[in-house]
Design an enzyme around this catalytic site. Structure first.
Site, PDB file in Angstrom:
ATOM      1  N   ARG A  31       0.397  -4.979   2.460  1.00 48.20           N
ATOM      2  CA  ARG A  31      -0.931  -6.014   2.309  1.00 48.20           C
ATOM      3  C   ARG A  31      -0.445  -7.213   2.759  1.00 48.20           C
ATOM      4  O   ARG A  31      -1.235  -8.002   3.035  1.00 48.20           O
ATOM      5  CB  ARG A  31      -1.076  -6.086   0.633  1.00 48.20           C
ATOM      6  CG  ARG A  31       0.093  -6.383  -0.068  1.00 48.20           C
ATOM      7  CD  ARG A  31       0.026  -6.397  -1.864  1.00 48.20           C
ATOM      8  NE  ARG A  31       0.412  -4.702  -2.018  1.00 48.20           N
ATOM      9  CZ  ARG A  31       0.024  -4.230  -3.127  1.00 48.20           C
ATOM     10  NH1 ARG A  31      -0.306  -4.949  -4.185  1.00 48.20           N
ATOM     11  NH2 ARG A  31       0.446  -2.583  -3.302  1.00 48.20           N
ATOM     12  N   LYS A  90      13.337   1.771  -2.326  1.00 47.14           N
ATOM     13  CA  LYS A  90      13.008   2.982  -2.671  1.00 47.14           C
ATOM     14  C   LYS A  90      13.947   4.010  -3.080  1.00 47.14           C
ATOM     15  O   LYS A  90      15.288   3.695  -2.696  1.00 47.14           O
ATOM     16  CB  LYS A  90      12.171   3.395  -1.541  1.00 47.14           C
ATOM     17  CG  LYS A  90      10.683   2.835  -1.336  1.00 47.14           C
ATOM     18  CD  LYS A  90       9.767   3.600  -0.330  1.00 47.14           C
ATOM     19  CE  LYS A  90       8.679   3.010   0.027  1.00 47.14           C
ATOM     20  NZ  LYS A  90       7.645   3.091  -1.063  1.00 47.14           N
TER      21      LYS A  90
HETATM   22  N1  BES Z   1       4.009   2.569   2.010  1.00 51.41           N
HETATM   23  C1  BES Z   1       4.010   2.374   0.649  1.00 51.41           C
HETATM   24  C2  BES Z   1       2.773   3.246   0.012  1.00 51.41           C
HETATM   25  C3  BES Z   1       3.141   4.730   0.019  1.00 51.41           C
HETATM   26  C4  BES Z   1       4.054   5.409  -0.753  1.00 51.41           C
HETATM   27  C5  BES Z   1       2.112   5.460   0.492  1.00 51.41           C
HETATM   28  C6  BES Z   1       3.902   6.719  -0.777  1.00 51.41           C
HETATM   29  C7  BES Z   1       2.129   6.852   0.575  1.00 51.41           C
HETATM   30  C8  BES Z   1       3.104   7.352  -0.157  1.00 51.41           C
HETATM   31  C9  BES Z   1       3.832   0.775   0.149  1.00 51.41           C
HETATM   32  O1  BES Z   1       4.441  -0.038   1.075  1.00 51.41           O
HETATM   33  C10 BES Z   1       4.589   0.861  -1.207  1.00 51.41           C
HETATM   34  O2  BES Z   1       5.644   0.788  -1.290  1.00 51.41           O
HETATM   35  N2  BES Z   1       3.504   0.710  -2.175  1.00 51.41           N
HETATM   36  C11 BES Z   1       4.033   0.396  -3.582  1.00 51.41           C
HETATM   37  C12 BES Z   1       3.177  -0.576  -4.012  1.00 51.41           C
HETATM   38  C13 BES Z   1       3.992  -1.102  -5.491  1.00 51.41           C
HETATM   39  C14 BES Z   1       5.646  -1.653  -4.996  1.00 51.41           C
HETATM   40  C15 BES Z   1       3.115  -2.198  -5.983  1.00 51.41           C
HETATM   41  C16 BES Z   1       3.751   1.827  -4.271  1.00 51.41           C
HETATM   42  O3  BES Z   1       2.498   2.267  -4.003  1.00 51.41           O
HETATM   43  O4  BES Z   1       4.446   2.387  -4.980  1.00 51.41           O
HETATM   44 MN    MN Z   2       6.516  -0.354   0.410  1.00 49.41          MN
END
Ligand code: BES
Ligand code: MN
Ligand code: MN
Length: 461
Positions: free
Chosen positions: A314, A240
């Site tokens: 997921r 990230k």
């Molecule tokens: N934990 C995150 C989702 C998230 C991000 C929740 C910011 C609340 C605030 C999750 O694991 C994630 O990183 N999701 C990605 C999915 C993508 C890579 C398909 C996202 O939402 O960007």
């Molecule tokens: Mn994630």
């Protein structure tokens, strides 16, 4: 105990300082019932009863006589949550038109008292709400405590809330209610056939684990709660951004919700046979980290091609959902801070609600509105399922298309047996700004709504 913010003695009630809840339209009428000193004072400070506007009124001796809380043109439930941290020390009671039930008032007051004091000394809140003698706090106490529990767990940084400490928190709640907890830890996840949880969590400082709580009589209908327990989400090798990393201690927010809801169910002894499944991992980077392009096996024998290591939640939920289904419950509810896309769709305060039964989603939404804890029904829109096609495996773990909360939910649905009522809640778990009764930080979202839904379903009065 946090609920000491509420006092119950009738004796104190009589001497407590009255708080008047005033809409703008109520102000003129209210002033007519007051003496000239009060009228003059309210006029000289140009008090208008705007939403959230507080006025302190002195008596002839200069002592605090009344508090006015403005509602503007609305009757927002949360308004009272502003008061506990704002008012001078003292005992207060609600007087005149209450605008809300006493239960709601007590709840919001207590939620407005929340502070996270683990690393910074909390301010002493010396204002107390006094309730009439016949008011019963009993059925509120657990709801308040469950909300505090969610907030504390999320606010605790990853260093002090890894999968070990998360498991300890589950055990603490279990002990209070004579529930049983089993854990499958590290390599054991492989031999017990939880390959996705193992591979996602393998690079973490703490070993990955599945926490499994059981409670209740075998004669009652089976209910499973599942919570995403990613104790820190770095994004994995597809790391990230710095800004994205900053909030990711909250990625066990789903687990916090599942545990707090379980606590409520057990405290009120809902007639269910309860199981809580929490896959707890850290999505970390090391030579052991799972990689883009890997194909992960899952408990349901669905092979998943990893196109994004940041879509980790997921994967661990997939194994938990498969196990939940093979236990043959009447209902499965999962909570997860699953996608940033849910927030883009619905904004920061409104969790996305998915279900394989539209009627069920409608009923839960209704409870959300009633309890001032809203969720919004989102579609499991089948045509988007093709976004998850893989050339070399059964499914990919992420889609680059828009509608990311829907494709994430569709991914989860692949692991759910359609004969079981299933609810999936994709939530932020965090207030990004101070709101009345909801100070900035870890947040419970949809918790009270779900509890009231379950109470109506399993123990209708
Ligand atoms: N934990 C995150 C989702 C998230 C991000 C929740 C910011 C609340 C605030 C999750 O694991 C994630 O990183 N999701 C990605 C999915 C993508 C890579 C398909 C996202 O939402 O960007
Ligand atoms: Mn994630
Ligand atoms: Mn995550």
């Amino acid at each position: 105990m946090h609920c000491k913010q509420l006092i119950l003695s009738q004796e104190i009630y009589q001497t407590a300082i009255p708080i008047y809840l005033l809409r703008q339209s109520d102000l003129v009428g209210w002033l007519e019932t007051q003496d000239s000193l009060t009228r003059q004072w309210v006029k000289s400070i140009h008090y208008q009863a705007k939403e959230g506007e507080v006025a302190l009124i002195a008596d002839a001796e200069g002592k605090l006589k009344y508090v006015l809380l403005g509602y503007g043109k609305h009757t927002d439930f949360w308004n009272i949550g502003r008061l506990p941290k704002k008012l001078p020390p003292g005992n207060y009671r609600i007087e005149g038109k209450t605008l809300h039930s006493l239960r709601d008032i007590a709840l919001v007051w207590a939620l407005g008292c929340y502070q996270f004091g683990r690393y910074k000394k909390s301010k002493m809140i010396k204002s107390r709400l006094v309730m009439p003698d016949d008011f019963k706090l009993a059925h509120l106490q657990e709801e308040i405590e469950a909300t505090y529990l969610v907030r504390d767990l999320i606010n605790t940084p990853a260093e002090d809330m890894g999968s070990v400490q998360l498991a300890e928190s589950v055990c603490q709640v279990a002990e209070q209610h004579q529930a049983k907890v089993k854990q499958i830890i590290g390599e054991e996840l492989c031999s017990e056939n939880y390959p996705a949880i193992y591979h996602v969590g393998r690079a973490g400082g703490d070993a990955p684990r599945l926490i499994d709580l059981k409670w209740g009589q075998s004669t009652h209908p089976k209910l499973v709660l599942i919570g995403k327990g990613v104790c820190f989400d770095s994004g994995g090798l597809q790391l990230k951004s710095p800004a994205g990393l900053l909030g990711m201690k909250k990625d066990m927010g789903g687990a916090a919700h599942a545990l707090a809801l379980a606590k409520l169910i057990m405290a009120y002894r809902l007639p269910v046979q309860l199981r809580v499944l929490i896959p707890a991992v850290e999505n970390a980077i090391s030579e052991k980290a799972y990689k883009p392009g890997d194909i992960l096996a899952t408990r349901k024998n669905i092979n998943v091609e990893i196109v994004n290591t940041d879509a980790e939640g997921r994967l661990i939920l997939a194994d938990a959902l498969a196990e939940a289904c093979s236990w043959k419950p009447t209902m499965i509810i999962d909570f997860a801070t699953l996608t940033g896309a849910a927030r883009i769709a619905l904004g920061p305060d409104l969790p996305a609600l998915f279900s394989n039964r539209d009627q069920l989603a409608t009923e839960i939404m209704k409870c959300g509105i009633q309890e001032h804890d809203p969720l919004w029904h989102m579609p499991l829109y089948k045509p988007y399922r093709k976004f998850l096609r893989s050339n070399i495996a059964d499914i990919v773990n992420a889609s680059s298309n828009r509608g990311g909360s829907i494709t994430a939910a569709l991914f989860l649905q692949s692991f759910v047996n359609d004969s079981i009522d299933w609810v999936h809640i994709d939530l932020m778990g965090f207030y990004i700004r101070n709101l009345p009764g909801r100070s900035k930080g870890g947040a419970a979202m949809g918790l009270r709504a779900m509890y009231h839904y379950l109470k109506n379903r399993y123990a209708p009065s």
